[in-house]
Design a protein around this motif. Structure first.
Motif, PDB file in Angstrom:
ATOM      1  N   TYR A  67      88.223 -92.185 -41.755  1.00  0.00           N
ATOM      2  CA  TYR A  67      87.374 -91.747 -41.400  1.00  0.00           C
ATOM      3  C   TYR A  67      86.135 -90.707 -40.764  1.00  0.00           C
ATOM      4  N   ASN A  68      85.905 -90.170 -40.972  1.00  0.00           N
ATOM      5  CA  ASN A  68      84.980 -89.121 -40.189  1.00  0.00           C
ATOM      6  C   ASN A  68      83.325 -89.964 -40.499  1.00  0.00           C
ATOM      7  N   LYS A  69      83.254 -90.904 -38.761  1.00  0.00           N
ATOM      8  CA  LYS A  69      81.676 -91.059 -38.796  1.00  0.00           C
ATOM      9  C   LYS A  69      81.141 -90.450 -38.687  1.00  0.00           C
ATOM     10  N   PRO A  70      79.903 -89.747 -39.180  1.00  0.00           N
ATOM     11  CA  PRO A  70      78.923 -88.703 -38.911  1.00  0.00           C
ATOM     12  C   PRO A  70      78.250 -89.829 -37.501  1.00  0.00           C
ATOM     13  N   ARG A  71      77.442 -88.627 -36.857  1.00  0.00           N
ATOM     14  CA  ARG A  71      76.687 -89.387 -36.120  1.00  0.00           C
ATOM     15  C   ARG A  71      74.946 -90.191 -36.882  1.00  0.00           C
ATOM     16  N   GLY A  72      75.139 -91.138 -36.185  1.00  0.00           N
ATOM     17  CA  GLY A  72      73.837 -91.900 -36.733  1.00  0.00           C
ATOM     18  C   GLY A  72      74.115 -93.560 -37.570  1.00  0.00           C
ATOM     19  N   VAL A  73      75.655 -93.261 -38.044  1.00  0.00           N
ATOM     20  CA  VAL A  73      76.200 -94.118 -38.423  1.00  0.00           C
ATOM     21  C   VAL A  73      76.605 -95.253 -38.254  1.00  0.00           C
ATOM     22  N   ILE A  74      76.265 -96.748 -38.357  1.00  0.00           N
ATOM     23  CA  ILE A  74      76.515 -97.843 -36.975  1.00  0.00           C
ATOM     24  C   ILE A  74      77.995 -98.250 -37.831  1.00  0.00           C
ATOM     25  N   THR A  75      79.200 -98.547 -37.149  1.00  0.00           N
ATOM     26  CA  THR A  75      80.622 -99.110 -37.195  1.00  0.00           C
ATOM     27  C   THR A  75      80.184-100.191 -37.510  1.00  0.00           C
ATOM     28  N   HIS A  76      79.324-101.434 -36.540  1.00  0.00           N
ATOM     29  CA  HIS A  76      79.724-103.159 -36.681  1.00  0.00           C
ATOM     30  C   HIS A  76      77.941-103.402 -36.668  1.00  0.00           C
ATOM     31  N   SER A  77      77.618-104.432 -37.576  1.00  0.00           N
ATOM     32  CA  SER A  77      76.712-105.108 -37.197  1.00  0.00           C
ATOM     33  C   SER A  77      75.315-104.276 -37.356  1.00  0.00           C
ATOM     34  N   PRO A  78      74.736-103.547 -38.455  1.00  0.00           N
ATOM     35  CA  PRO A  78      74.040-102.701 -38.559  1.00  0.00           C
ATOM     36  C   PRO A  78      72.359-103.534 -38.142  1.00  0.00           C
ATOM     37  N   GLN A  79      71.372-103.265 -37.980  1.00  0.00           N
ATOM     38  CA  GLN A  79      70.219-103.484 -37.370  1.00  0.00           C
ATOM     39  C   GLN A  79      69.172-103.497 -38.610  1.00  0.00           C
ATOM     40  N   GLU A  80      67.838-103.837 -39.402  1.00  0.00           N
ATOM     41  CA  GLU A  80      67.195-103.552 -40.305  1.00  0.00           C
ATOM     42  C   GLU A  80      66.665-101.843 -40.376  1.00  0.00           C
ATOM     43  N   GLY A  81      67.220-101.259 -40.518  1.00  0.00           N
ATOM     44  CA  GLY A  81      67.177 -99.694 -40.818  1.00  0.00           C
ATOM     45  C   GLY A  81      68.460 -98.556 -40.305  1.00  0.00           C
ATOM     46  N   GLU A  82      69.008 -99.280 -39.698  1.00  0.00           N
ATOM     47  CA  GLU A  82      70.329 -98.815 -39.675  1.00  0.00           C
ATOM     48  C   GLU A  82      70.794 -98.574 -40.915  1.00  0.00           C
ATOM     49  N   VAL A  83      72.200 -97.536 -40.679  1.00  0.00           N
ATOM     50  CA  VAL A  83      72.800 -97.624 -41.781  1.00  0.00           C
ATOM     51  C   VAL A  83      74.166 -97.255 -41.506  1.00  0.00           C
ATOM     52  N   ASP A  84      75.298 -98.798 -42.202  1.00  0.00           N
ATOM     53  CA  ASP A  84      77.231 -98.840 -41.826  1.00  0.00           C
ATOM     54  C   ASP A  84      77.705 -98.003 -42.058  1.00  0.00           C
ATOM     55  N   ILE A  85      78.673 -98.422 -41.539  1.00  0.00           N
ATOM     56  CA  ILE A  85      80.259 -97.352 -42.459  1.00  0.00           C
ATOM     57  C   ILE A  85      80.387 -97.685 -43.865  1.00  0.00           C
ATOM     58  N   ALA A  86      80.321 -99.242 -44.573  1.00  0.00           N
ATOM     59  CA  ALA A  86      80.393-100.273 -45.760  1.00  0.00           C
ATOM     60  C   ALA A  86      79.098 -99.252 -46.044  1.00  0.00           C
ATOM     61  N   SER A  87      78.344 -99.078 -46.339  1.00  0.00           N
ATOM     62  CA  SER A  87      77.465 -98.574 -47.575  1.00  0.00           C
ATOM     63  C   SER A  87      76.957 -96.606 -47.086  1.00  0.00           C
ATOM     64  N   THR A  88      78.325 -96.005 -46.945  1.00  0.00           N
ATOM     65  CA  THR A  88      78.380 -94.836 -46.740  1.00  0.00           C
ATOM     66  C   THR A  88      79.610 -93.905 -47.629  1.00  0.00           C
ATOM     67  N   ILE A  89      80.696 -95.120 -47.440  1.00  0.00           N
ATOM     68  CA  ILE A  89      82.199 -95.149 -48.355  1.00  0.00           C
ATOM     69  C   ILE A  89      81.814 -95.975 -49.268  1.00  0.00           C
ATOM     70  N   GLY A  90      82.942 -95.588 -50.732  1.00  0.00           N
ATOM     71  CA  GLY A  90      82.765 -96.072 -51.826  1.00  0.00           C
ATOM     72  C   GLY A  90      84.689 -97.211 -51.446  1.00  0.00           C
ATOM     73  N   LEU A  91      84.894 -97.652 -50.405  1.00  0.00           N
ATOM     74  CA  LEU A  91      85.924 -98.098 -50.780  1.00  0.00           C
ATOM     75  C   LEU A  91      85.523 -99.405 -50.454  1.00  0.00           C
ATOM     76  N   LYS A  92      86.434-100.594 -50.603  1.00  0.00           N
ATOM     77  CA  LYS A  92      86.047-102.209 -50.955  1.00  0.00           C
ATOM     78  C   LYS A  92      87.370-102.919 -50.302  1.00  0.00           C
ATOM     79  N   GLY A  93      86.563-103.583 -49.658  1.00  0.00           N
ATOM     80  CA  GLY A  93      88.357-104.165 -48.973  1.00  0.00           C
ATOM     81  C   GLY A  93      87.999-104.451 -47.939  1.00  0.00           C
ATOM     82  N   VAL A  94      88.098-102.552 -46.768  1.00  0.00           N
ATOM     83  CA  VAL A  94      88.031-102.493 -45.713  1.00  0.00           C
ATOM     84  C   VAL A  94      87.607-102.869 -44.429  1.00  0.00           C
ATOM     85  N   PHE A  95      87.880-103.346 -43.010  1.00  0.00           N
ATOM     86  CA  PHE A  95      86.849-102.475 -42.571  1.00  0.00           C
ATOM     87  C   PHE A  95      87.488-101.745 -40.981  1.00  0.00           C
TER      88      PHE A  95
END
Length: 232
Positions: A67-95
């Motif tokens: 996966y090519n993570k864009p700048r500004g995307v959080i890898t783990h544990s996003p805070q309010e208002g932040e975007v993490d990997i899970a919310s940017t992809i359509g994959l389920k059950g992976v980390f």
């Protein structure tokens, strides 16, 4: 390699033999799929060096993605208002395995295979990762030598690295360790501000043309070589 110490909890034993993670081992034991010396194992059983452990299950078919993570995307544990990997992809059950800080971009391995986490991230395993870096300042003539030989970052001397200077303020660096914000801290220790940091490769897995936010399955020889290097 450190010699295994017995007696050993049966879930730890199964994880050490790379059957599964400890948590997955507990599930297998609860389902009665693990035998210890011919008897059904129970949670908390301990394995002696000469014991016989049988696992009666068909090994799960795991999924792996680059996966090519864009700048500004959080890898783990996003805070309010932040975007993490899970919310940017359509994959389920992976980390994601490992991290890239918010201001960095590039390759992240996504999987549902928890077995590979320790082997991939353990600095003692010396798995190589390569980064493309741009600094705000021009690089001095001795920059390559200093970065390759090791940099003192707050009392820790980094391990030798491979550096290629690609322009007046651009270079690539291949590391076999991954201290927090290591490359940014190495640059800062030498008087440089990191303007861009992109991870291009993890072992034999590369971005290979992935656009930001895109992912692709890791399959075939790339996957088999990757897993073999991790001991699977």
């Amino acid at each position: 390699m450190e010699k295994e110490k017995f007696p050993m909890r049966i879930n730890k034993y199964l994880a050490s033999k790379k059957y599964c993670t400890r948590r997955e081992a507990d599930t297998l034991i609860e389902k009665g799929l693990v035998m210890l010396n011919g008897k059904r194992a129970v949670l908390g059983d301990k394995v002696q060096e000469n014991d016989v452990v049988d696992v009666k299950f068909r090994q799960k078919k795991y999924k792996y993605y680059a996966y090519n993570k864009p700048r500004g995307v959080i890898t783990h544990s996003p805070q309010e208002g932040e975007v993490d990997i899970a919310s940017t992809i359509g994959l389920k059950g992976v980390f994601p395995i490992g991290r890239l800080d918010k201001d960095s971009e590039g390759l992240i391995i996504l999987t549902d295979d928890g077995r590979i986490t320790d082997s991939l991230l353990n600095p003692d395993e010396a798995h190589e990762k390569e980064y493309l870096v741009a600094t705000k300042e021009e690089l001095a003539e001795n920059f390559k030598k200093k970065m390759e030989s090791g940099v003192d970052i707050e009392g820790y001397m980094t391990k030798p690295a491979i550096v290629r200077v690609l322009g007046t303020n651009k270079f690539s660096i291949a590391l076999t360790e991954g201290k927090k914000h290591q490359i940014r801290r190495m640059c800062a220790a030498l008087g440089y501000v990191t303007a861009r940091l992109q991870r291009r490769r993890i072992m034999n897995i590369s971005l290979a043309g992935l656009k930001q936010g895109q992912y692709r399955p890791i399959t075939g020889k790339s996957l088999s070589d990757f897993l073999q290097s991790l001991g699977f």
